[in-house]
Each structure stands twice: as C-alpha cells, then as structure tokens.
Design a protein around this motif. Structure first.
Motif, PDB file in Angstrom:
ATOM      1  N   GLY A 160       0.810  -1.209   0.000  1.00 28.24           N
ATOM      2  CA  GLY A 160       0.000   0.000   0.000  1.00 28.24           C
ATOM      3  C   GLY A 160       0.845   1.261   0.000  1.00 28.24           C
ATOM      4  N   ALA A 161       1.927   1.251   0.792  1.00 27.83           N
ATOM      5  CA  ALA A 161       2.799   2.420   0.853  1.00 27.83           C
ATOM      6  C   ALA A 161       3.476   2.664  -0.490  1.00 27.83           C
ATOM      7  CB  ALA A 161       3.842   2.233   1.953  1.00 27.83           C
ATOM      8  N   ALA A 162       4.014   1.605  -1.086  1.00 28.63           N
ATOM      9  CA  ALA A 162       4.716   1.760  -2.364  1.00 28.63           C
ATOM     10  C   ALA A 162       3.764   2.191  -3.471  1.00 28.63           C
ATOM     11  CB  ALA A 162       5.406   0.447  -2.738  1.00 28.63           C
ATOM     12  N   ALA A 163       2.581   1.592  -3.514  1.00 24.53           N
ATOM     13  CA  ALA A 163       1.637   1.893  -4.596  1.00 24.53           C
ATOM     14  C   ALA A 163       1.102   3.309  -4.521  1.00 24.53           C
ATOM     15  CB  ALA A 163       0.481   0.894  -4.572  1.00 24.53           C
ATOM     16  N   THR A 164       0.827   3.793  -3.323  1.00 27.08           N
ATOM     17  CA  THR A 164       0.259   5.131  -3.200  1.00 27.08           C
ATOM     18  C   THR A 164       1.295   6.224  -3.450  1.00 27.08           C
ATOM     19  OG1 THR A 164       0.596   4.987  -0.809  1.00 27.08           O
ATOM     20  CG2 THR A 164      -1.608   4.511  -1.622  1.00 27.08           C
ATOM     21  N   LEU A 165       2.551   5.975  -3.081  1.00 23.35           N
ATOM     22  CA  LEU A 165       3.550   7.027  -3.267  1.00 23.35           C
ATOM     23  C   LEU A 165       3.905   7.210  -4.739  1.00 23.35           C
ATOM     24  CD1 LEU A 165       5.172   9.100  -1.650  1.00 23.35           C
ATOM     25  CD2 LEU A 165       7.099   7.516  -1.726  1.00 23.35           C
ATOM     26  N   ASP A 166       3.836   6.151  -5.516  1.00 25.58           N
ATOM     27  CA  ASP A 166       4.149   6.237  -6.944  1.00 25.58           C
ATOM     28  C   ASP A 166       2.891   6.669  -7.701  1.00 25.58           C
ATOM     29  OD1 ASP A 166       4.548   5.592  -9.732  1.00 25.58           O
ATOM     30  OD2 ASP A 166       6.259   4.364  -9.119  1.00 25.58           O
ATOM     31  N   LYS A 167       2.838   7.927  -8.104  1.00 27.95           N
ATOM     32  CA  LYS A 167       1.627   8.465  -8.729  1.00 27.95           C
ATOM     33  C   LYS A 167       1.260   7.737 -10.013  1.00 27.95           C
ATOM     34  CE  LYS A 167       2.140  13.179  -6.881  1.00 27.95           C
ATOM     35  NZ  LYS A 167       3.248  12.861  -5.946  1.00 27.95           N
ATOM     36  N   ASP A 168       2.243   7.300 -10.772  1.00 29.03           N
ATOM     37  CA  ASP A 168       1.976   6.579 -12.006  1.00 29.03           C
ATOM     38  C   ASP A 168       1.309   5.233 -11.718  1.00 29.03           C
ATOM     39  OD1 ASP A 168       2.161   5.649 -14.735  1.00 29.03           O
ATOM     40  OD2 ASP A 168       3.985   4.587 -14.168  1.00 29.03           O
ATOM     41  N   VAL A 169       1.874   4.479 -10.798  1.00 35.29           N
ATOM     42  CA  VAL A 169       1.293   3.179 -10.424  1.00 35.29           C
ATOM     43  C   VAL A 169      -0.086   3.366  -9.816  1.00 35.29           C
ATOM     44  CG1 VAL A 169       1.551   1.190  -8.878  1.00 35.29           C
ATOM     45  CG2 VAL A 169       3.531   2.060 -10.137  1.00 35.29           C
ATOM     46  N   ALA A 170      -0.230   4.347  -8.938  1.00 38.00           N
ATOM     47  CA  ALA A 170      -1.520   4.600  -8.299  1.00 38.00           C
ATOM     48  C   ALA A 170      -2.590   4.918  -9.344  1.00 38.00           C
ATOM     49  CB  ALA A 170      -1.401   5.747  -7.299  1.00 38.00           C
ATOM     50  N   LYS A 171      -2.247   5.736 -10.321  1.00 33.46           N
ATOM     51  CA  LYS A 171      -3.226   6.095 -11.341  1.00 33.46           C
ATOM     52  C   LYS A 171      -3.647   4.880 -12.168  1.00 33.46           C
ATOM     53  CE  LYS A 171      -1.923  10.952 -11.817  1.00 33.46           C
ATOM     54  NZ  LYS A 171      -3.262  11.479 -11.497  1.00 33.46           N
ATOM     55  N   ALA A 189      -9.772   0.205 -11.357  1.00 30.31           N
ATOM     56  CA  ALA A 189     -10.918   0.167 -10.443  1.00 30.31           C
ATOM     57  C   ALA A 189     -12.088   1.010 -10.948  1.00 30.31           C
ATOM     58  CB  ALA A 189     -10.488   0.644  -9.059  1.00 30.31           C
ATOM     59  N   GLY A 190     -11.911   1.683 -12.070  1.00 31.75           N
ATOM     60  CA  GLY A 190     -12.992   2.480 -12.638  1.00 31.75           C
ATOM     61  C   GLY A 190     -13.243   3.796 -11.940  1.00 31.75           C
ATOM     62  N   ILE A 191     -12.229   4.322 -11.270  1.00 32.97           N
ATOM     63  CA  ILE A 191     -12.366   5.580 -10.529  1.00 32.97           C
ATOM     64  C   ILE A 191     -11.882   6.724 -11.412  1.00 32.97           C
ATOM     65  CG2 ILE A 191     -11.599   6.869  -8.494  1.00 32.97           C
ATOM     66  CD1 ILE A 191     -11.326   4.111  -7.104  1.00 32.97           C
ATOM     67  N   GLY A 192     -12.729   7.723 -11.621  1.00 33.09           N
ATOM     68  CA  GLY A 192     -12.427   8.817 -12.531  1.00 33.09           C
ATOM     69  C   GLY A 192     -11.242   9.659 -12.088  1.00 33.09           C
ATOM     70  N   GLN A 193     -10.383  10.010 -13.049  1.00 35.68           N
ATOM     71  CA  GLN A 193      -9.230  10.863 -12.805  1.00 35.68           C
ATOM     72  C   GLN A 193      -9.088  11.842 -13.964  1.00 35.68           C
ATOM     73  OE1 GLN A 193      -5.664   8.408 -11.356  1.00 35.68           O
ATOM     74  NE2 GLN A 193      -6.837   6.925 -12.529  1.00 35.68           N
ATOM     75  N   THR A 194      -8.286  12.867 -13.747  1.00 42.77           N
ATOM     76  CA  THR A 194      -7.957  13.759 -14.842  1.00 42.77           C
ATOM     77  C   THR A 194      -7.044  13.038 -15.833  1.00 42.77           C
ATOM     78  OG1 THR A 194      -7.038  15.919 -15.399  1.00 42.77           O
ATOM     79  CG2 THR A 194      -5.934  14.703 -13.661  1.00 42.77           C
ATOM     80  N   LEU A 234     -13.480   5.145  -0.308  1.00 39.85           N
ATOM     81  CA  LEU A 234     -13.351   3.751   0.124  1.00 39.85           C
ATOM     82  C   LEU A 234     -12.896   2.866  -1.030  1.00 39.85           C
ATOM     83  CD1 LEU A 234     -16.449   3.142   2.441  1.00 39.85           C
ATOM     84  CD2 LEU A 234     -14.029   3.188   3.100  1.00 39.85           C
ATOM     85  N   GLN A 235     -13.455   3.083  -2.217  1.00 43.56           N
ATOM     86  CA  GLN A 235     -13.058   2.292  -3.382  1.00 43.56           C
ATOM     87  C   GLN A 235     -11.581   2.490  -3.700  1.00 43.56           C
ATOM     88  OE1 GLN A 235     -15.661   2.883  -6.765  1.00 43.56           O
ATOM     89  NE2 GLN A 235     -17.485   2.943  -5.478  1.00 43.56           N
ATOM     90  N   ALA A 236     -11.129   3.736  -3.655  1.00 39.95           N
ATOM     91  CA  ALA A 236      -9.730   4.032  -3.947  1.00 39.95           C
ATOM     92  C   ALA A 236      -8.811   3.434  -2.887  1.00 39.95           C
ATOM     93  CB  ALA A 236      -9.531   5.549  -4.021  1.00 39.95           C
ATOM     94  N   TYR A 237      -9.198   3.520  -1.636  1.00 36.87           N
ATOM     95  CA  TYR A 237      -8.428   2.976  -0.511  1.00 36.87           C
ATOM     96  C   TYR A 237      -8.203   1.481  -0.713  1.00 36.87           C
ATOM     97  CZ  TYR A 237      -7.311   2.710   4.589  1.00 36.87           C
ATOM     98  OH  TYR A 237      -6.725   2.544   5.822  1.00 36.87           O
ATOM     99  N   ARG A 238      -9.269   0.781  -1.088  1.00 32.51           N
ATOM    100  CA  ARG A 238      -9.162  -0.662  -1.292  1.00 32.51           C
ATOM    101  C   ARG A 238      -8.380  -0.994  -2.567  1.00 32.51           C
ATOM    102  NH1 ARG A 238     -14.965  -0.608   0.713  1.00 32.51           N
ATOM    103  NH2 ARG A 238     -14.861  -1.462   2.836  1.00 32.51           N
ATOM    104  N   ILE A 276      -4.030   9.754  -3.523  1.00 30.72           N
ATOM    105  CA  ILE A 276      -4.160   9.213  -2.170  1.00 30.72           C
ATOM    106  C   ILE A 276      -2.843   9.441  -1.456  1.00 30.72           C
ATOM    107  CG2 ILE A 276      -4.542   7.157  -0.765  1.00 30.72           C
ATOM    108  CD1 ILE A 276      -6.256   6.009  -2.841  1.00 30.72           C
ATOM    109  N   ASN A 277      -2.910  10.015  -0.284  1.00 33.99           N
ATOM    110  CA  ASN A 277      -1.723  10.260   0.534  1.00 33.99           C
ATOM    111  C   ASN A 277      -1.717   9.245   1.668  1.00 33.99           C
ATOM    112  OD1 ASN A 277       0.204  11.303   2.367  1.00 33.99           O
ATOM    113  ND2 ASN A 277      -0.065  13.350   1.507  1.00 33.99           N
ATOM    114  N   ALA A 278      -0.777   8.303   1.620  1.00 33.69           N
ATOM    115  CA  ALA A 278      -0.747   7.211   2.595  1.00 33.69           C
ATOM    116  C   ALA A 278      -0.230   7.647   3.962  1.00 33.69           C
ATOM    117  CB  ALA A 278       0.112   6.060   2.074  1.00 33.69           C
TER     118      ALA A 278
END
Length: 361
Positions: free
Chosen positions: A128-139, A145-150, A283-287, A312-314
């Motif tokens: 979770g820490a690694a995935a959230t800090l890397d903006k490319d991976v997180a996006k 997950a189907g969550i809208g982003q710019t 919640l969807q993004a967190y999971r 997401i800021n972990a």
C-alpha cells in the motif's frame, strides 16, 4: 505496563522538514500515561539516532533534530543496528509509528524493515505504501478500479532524454495547457510546476527530474479540491469531507505550510449527494491501492459536478495546519491523542491478523 512506542521521523527525503513538523505535533499529543515514547530521528544521510525514553514532551523542532545516541556522521547500517539492538529489543509490548514523508519512509522501505522485525507499525503496509507514493502506479490501479481521474501521461528520465520534443508535443496535444508536472514519488507539492506554455512545460519537466526518475503530467481541472480522511484495515471508515479556503491558483509547498490565512472548511459545503459519493469513492480508492491504517484521499469537483480522484496520501501530514486530524475531530469528536491511539490499535490488529498466516507446510 506501558506500551513501548518508537516514533520514526526525519529521513533521507526532500520532505524531511515536513516530517519534523508532523513529529513535533504528534510527540506533544501522545498519551504518556499509555505509552513510553522512544523518538528515533533519521538524519538526511539516513543515520538513525535515539537517546532512549523521552520523559518530557519536546519544546521545539530543533530539539527533535538534536538527538545523539549514535555517531551522527557514522554508517547508516551501523546506526540502524545500534537502535535495533539497544532499543527495539526492549522487553514488553512494542509498536512503531513511522512519521516519514516521501522517500525511504512512505514508500514501503521502512515498512519492509519493520515486517522483517515482526514489529507492529502504524499505517500502510509495504504494498500500500509503495503503490500510493508512486503516482503513475496509483493512477493505473485507480483506472482499473474504474475511478475517474484527470487525463495524464507518464514517462521516465530515459524516455525524456531520448524523445523530449515528441513528449512535449504529446502533452500539449493530449492534455492541453495549463497542465501540472509532478515527480512520481514525492508529496507536499515539492517539485511540482503549473505550466502555462511550452517553455514552462519544458522547465517544469527538468525541475521534476531533479527529484525523481519518473514523472506524471496532468491536465488542469478547474474547480474545488475536496479531501476526506480514511482510517481502518479490512473495514475502513471515512470522515466528513473538508477543503482549504485559499487564494492560490496553485497550492504549492509554501501555500500549504507558510500561508497564515488558510481556512479549513469542515464539513465542506457540497451539493446534495456529493458528500456520500465522495466518501464511497474514497473507500473504493483505498481498497484499490491496498491501503490499511490510514490515508487521505483528495478529489477535484468541477463546475459541472464531476468528481476526479486527484491522489491518495498514505501518510498525510499531522502538523498544525494539516487537514487529516481535524476532519476526524469534526466528524465524530475524536481528539488528536485519541486518533493516535486508534491508529496504533489498528496496527496491533493488523499484526495479530498476519500472525494467523502459516509460513510452513
């Protein structure tokens, strides 16, 4: 008996100063009737320093950065070994509280060490820490997950050196101007540029590559930035949303930490149904990013009522101007000290749950 609480802060990161601010606030809020507190300061060179049990609350951030206990100019590995040997092995119930923002702390590295030590720790696990800090991976995970982003693009330093003009053209064509250039693995708006023309875009890319070897460029969303706090493991809960009322076009590092006129609006005044939607998306993004313990999820709300997950800021800030603790206080009355206690409880619960996993056949 009191719980031995090891508070890690500082770190080999551009966000070193932010970590000191967070640690100062947290160390002054911890319930000393419940915890024996052992501050562990990590220098900018990665050397670990600990003076043992902290009997008095710190009076200044300078005091936090003046811990001895080890050879400050010494070897990082030797200093880590010394802290582990002399303090982390103290008998009794123990837990770590990493307050390390950015590189070598918020990215899964310290979490991996604590996993090897079989020590409960607050906050997100390695993945979770690694995935959230890397903006490319997180996006990419949020996309799945189907969550809208710019709209955004991402590329490495090597790609930039090979085909820079083509990447400038791609960003201008696919994202438009103005746009934002961000180092992939930093927070606190460090290294981020708002670029209004091609010249600024090239300069922003060069600036971002000073701090990272990968970046993301995002289309600008004109609208409000709404935040929510999330807390928990398998059944996380979400706070009421909040937003900063400010006069800045770009909410950069100085705006976040130096502006004395920032106003927190909690709960944020939102159209009917938007609050519930934001909380559900959080919640969807967190999971989706395998988070546990805590995170802050940020959204943009445009003039048409469309929501875009910004990031997401972990390990959200816990400074005097940070939104995360205040959102919980306004949501359910949780005090700062109670919030720290809850996060520590989640750490113990996750550790106990992992203890049920078999590692032999």
């Amino acid at each position: 008996m009191k719980i031995n609480l090891f508070v890690l802060y500082g770190g080999k990161s551009v966000e070193h100063e932010v970590s000191l601010r967070t640690a100062f606030t947290v160390l002054n809020a911890i319930d000393r009737e419940t915890y024996d507190v052992y501050p562990v300061y990590i220098t900018r060179e990665g050397v670990w320093c600990c003076d043992g049990l902290q009997k008095q609350k710190p009076g200044s951030m300078d005091e936090l950065a003046s811990l001895g206990g080890n050879d400050r100019a010494g070897n990082a590995a030797a200093s880590i070994g010394g802290v582990l040997l002399h303090y982390f092995s103290i008998p009794g119930k123990r837990v770590a509280l990493p307050l390390l923002h950015g590189s070598y702390g918020e990215d899964g590295t310290v979490q991996g060490l604590l996993e090897l030590l079989d020590m409960p720790y607050v906050g997100n696990g390695v993945l979770g820490a690694a995935a959230t800090l890397d903006k490319d991976v997180a996006k990419r995970l949020l996309d799945q997950a189907g969550i809208g982003q710019t709209r955004y693009i991402s590329f490495s330093l090597e790609e930039w050196l090979e085909k820079g003009p083509a990447l400038i053209e791609k960003a201008e064509r696919e994202l438009g101007l103005p746009c934002y250039v961000k180092p992939a693995t930093l927070g606190s708006s460090i290294g981020i540029s708002r670029c209004q023309d091609v010249r600024e875009l090239a300069e922003g890319i060069e600036e971002a590559f000073r701090y990272d070897r990968k970046l993301v460029i995002e289309r600008e969303i004109r609208g409000r930035e709404i935040q929510v706090a999330v807390m928990g493991n398998d059944r996380p809960i979400v706070s009421l949303p909040g937003e900063f009322i400010h006069r800045h076009t770009f909410f950069d590092f100085e705006s976040k930490y130096m502006d004395k006129e920032l106003v927190m609006s909690i709960p944020a005044s939102l159209p009917e149904g938007v609050t519930a939607r934001i909380r559900e998306l959080a919640l969807q993004a967190y999971r989706a990013l395998c988070c546990s313990g805590l995170a802050r999820v940020d959204f943009f709300l445009d003039a048409d009522g469309e929501l875009y997950c910004n990031e997401i800021n972990a390990l959200p800030g816990f400074t005097g101007t940070s939104m995360y603790p205040v959102m919980w206080e306004r949501t359910d009355g949780t005090t700062y000290a109670e919030l720290i206690g809850k996060l520590i409880d989640y750490a113990f619960m996750r550790h106990a749950d992992k203890g049920t996993i078999r590692y032999t056949r």
